[in-house]
Enzyme design. Sequence first.
Site, PDB file in Angstrom:
ATOM      1  N   GLY A   1       0.815  -1.211   0.000  1.00  0.00           N
ATOM      2  CA  GLY A   1       0.000   0.000   0.000  1.00  0.00           C
ATOM      3  C   GLY A   1       0.851   1.266   0.000  1.00  0.00           C
ATOM      4  CB  THR A   2       3.935   2.167   1.867  1.00  0.00           C
ATOM      5  OG1 THR A   2       3.336   1.847   3.130  1.00  0.00           O
ATOM      6  CG2 THR A   2       4.847   3.369   2.030  1.00  0.00           C
TER       7      THR A   2
ATOM      8  CG  ASN B   1      -5.487   3.637   8.900  1.00  0.00           C
ATOM      9  OD1 ASN B   1      -5.839   4.667   8.324  1.00  0.00           O
ATOM     10  ND2 ASN B   1      -4.426   3.606   9.686  1.00  0.00           N
TER      11      ASN B   1
ATOM     12  CD  GLN C   1      -7.049  -0.890   6.983  1.00  0.00           C
ATOM     13  OE1 GLN C   1      -7.796  -1.829   7.263  1.00  0.00           O
ATOM     14  NE2 GLN C   1      -5.787  -0.866   7.388  1.00  0.00           N
TER      15      GLN C   1
ATOM     16  CB  SER D   1      -2.001  -3.398   1.146  1.00  0.00           C
ATOM     17  OG  SER D   1      -1.072  -4.112   1.910  1.00  0.00           O
TER      18      SER D   1
ATOM     19  CG  HIS E   1       0.053  -6.725   5.009  1.00  0.00           C
ATOM     20  ND1 HIS E   1      -0.038  -6.355   6.333  1.00  0.00           N
ATOM     21  CD2 HIS E   1       0.396  -5.614   4.329  1.00  0.00           C
ATOM     22  CE1 HIS E   1       0.265  -5.056   6.423  1.00  0.00           C
ATOM     23  NE2 HIS E   1       0.522  -4.591   5.222  1.00  0.00           N
TER      24      HIS E   1
ATOM     25  CB  THR F   1      13.076  -9.238 -10.389  1.00  0.00           C
ATOM     26  OG1 THR F   1      14.207  -8.950 -11.203  1.00  0.00           O
ATOM     27  CG2 THR F   1      12.625 -10.676 -10.610  1.00  0.00           C
TER      28      THR F   1
ATOM     29  CB  CYS G   1       2.013   3.137  10.401  1.00  0.00           C
ATOM     30  SG  CYS G   1       1.601   1.792   9.333  1.00  0.00           S
TER      31      CYS G   1
HETATM   32  C1  LIG Z   1      -5.093   2.999   4.797  1.00  0.00           C
HETATM   33  C2  LIG Z   1      -3.728   2.404   4.630  1.00  0.00           C
HETATM   34  N1  LIG Z   1      -2.960   2.801   3.619  1.00  0.00           N
HETATM   35  C3  LIG Z   1      -1.728   2.302   3.409  1.00  0.00           C
HETATM   36  C4  LIG Z   1      -1.202   1.353   4.254  1.00  0.00           C
HETATM   37  C5  LIG Z   1       0.174   0.823   4.002  1.00  0.00           C
HETATM   38  O1  LIG Z   1       0.110  -0.450   3.408  1.00  0.00           O
HETATM   39  P1  LIG Z   1       1.389  -1.415   3.439  1.00  0.00           P
HETATM   40  O2  LIG Z   1       1.528  -1.900   4.839  1.00  0.00           O
HETATM   41  O3  LIG Z   1       1.022  -2.518   2.477  1.00  0.00           O
HETATM   42  O4  LIG Z   1       2.531  -0.623   2.955  1.00  0.00           O
HETATM   43  C6  LIG Z   1      -1.968   0.910   5.348  1.00  0.00           C
HETATM   44  C7  LIG Z   1      -1.402  -0.048   6.330  1.00  0.00           C
HETATM   45  O5  LIG Z   1      -1.709  -0.013   7.495  1.00  0.00           O
HETATM   46  C8  LIG Z   1      -3.265   1.444   5.528  1.00  0.00           C
HETATM   47  O6  LIG Z   1      -4.034   1.066   6.558  1.00  0.00           O
END
Ligand SMILES: Cc1ncc(COP(=O)(O)O)c(C=O)c1O
Length: 386
Positions: free
Chosen positions: A70-71, A150, A180, A200, A202, A238, A325
């Site tokens: 996601g990041t 989140n 989310q 994302s 996970h 890759t 985070c």
């Molecule tokens: C709303 C939201 N965006 C982005 C992320 C980041 O995703 P990733 O952990 O896959 O980098 C998260 C992770 O907690 C999230 O809740």
Amino acid sequence: MFVYLDNSSTTKPYPSVVRAVTRAMEADFGNPSSLHRMGLEAEQLIKEARSILARSLGASPKEIFFTSGGTESDNTALFGVWESRKRQGKRILTGSVEHPAVLRACEKLEKMGAEVIYLPVTTQGILDMEAFQEALNEDTILVSLMHVNNETGAVMPIGEVMRILKQRRIPAVFHTDAVQSYGKLDLDVRSCPVDMISLSGHKIHGPKGIGALYVRDGLVSQPFLYGGGQESGFRSGTENVPGIAGFAQAVREQWSEPETRIARITQVKDYLLKQLTETITDLSFHTPADSAPSVLNIGFVGCKGEVLLHMLEQSDIFVSTGSACSSKKSGSHVLAAMGLSKSQIEGAIRFSFSEDNDINQMDYVVEVIRKAVTSQRRLRKAFAKE
Ligand SMILES: Cc1ncc(COP(=O)(O)O)c(C=O)c1O
């Protein structure tokens, strides 16, 4: 009893995901760019996975780009749009309750010359539409708003935002961080034609370190990573074939009986809320009524969320005080943006659910929390007297 209620931080991979990842590592370990059979087989896995993700969004496979999570998807969207549109305008609109992956990227963009407006939210944590209308102007090149928050589970009015963009004929790119909401709320680009979507793996019982970015066909955006030209030149490096295979398997599972899964999660969440409300006094509620089914954020006034978290951990109950985070930093920017008091923020706990949770677990959780809250409040009172 083991009760995992931190599913917004991460989820347990489905057994079928573990098998898909293992198979991709043991058998399909070729480099998808290699010209021999091993390469072609790995490439085929990616092709199938891309189709599965595309179908889940009502998109076309060529609109899906795999990333590391996601990041990276958020950063790719924000920096990519900025690079390709910065000569047309400087304004970027985003929410004050976005994930740090968007907020920190926006702060960097400000240093690069962007004018970022961090839009306020209501006391319910939902985007303030009046502020959005006011901030939106001809200079706006990008609007980035999350679908579901989140920390609180609040659902943002992305359909309404898109309607306004169209009505006012502002040709800004619309990006949504759907990390989310994916698998929990409907998001189909045929009925809700957003330009970019971050996902994302996970958060939906897939592997960590894999994500995707949907980019509407024809939208011009610069790559974030340069190199060997993988992912049609949009994301070099890759490919994470095991991650991609596992992500696609998680999507398969999530889309197999979505209504049953969502109904189950909703029932567990509603039950926990009801039991907590009936059993414990002085609660503050930070999740709006029509939120995503996966999150419940509650403040236990007079307690410290972090102390509660560790007390619950001793009984094998795993929760969070906010987002994983930001939990190591002080306070929650989301709850603060909602105008909550320091003591409400301090006492906040986020419960986040998956289909692995059940009602029996919730009875156990309520009993453990009741004891923990009572003992913490008693201790605090005793200290206050001294
Ligand atoms: C709303 C939201 N965006 C982005 C992320 C980041 O995703 P990733 O952990 O896959 O980098 C998260 C992770 O907690 C999230 O809740």
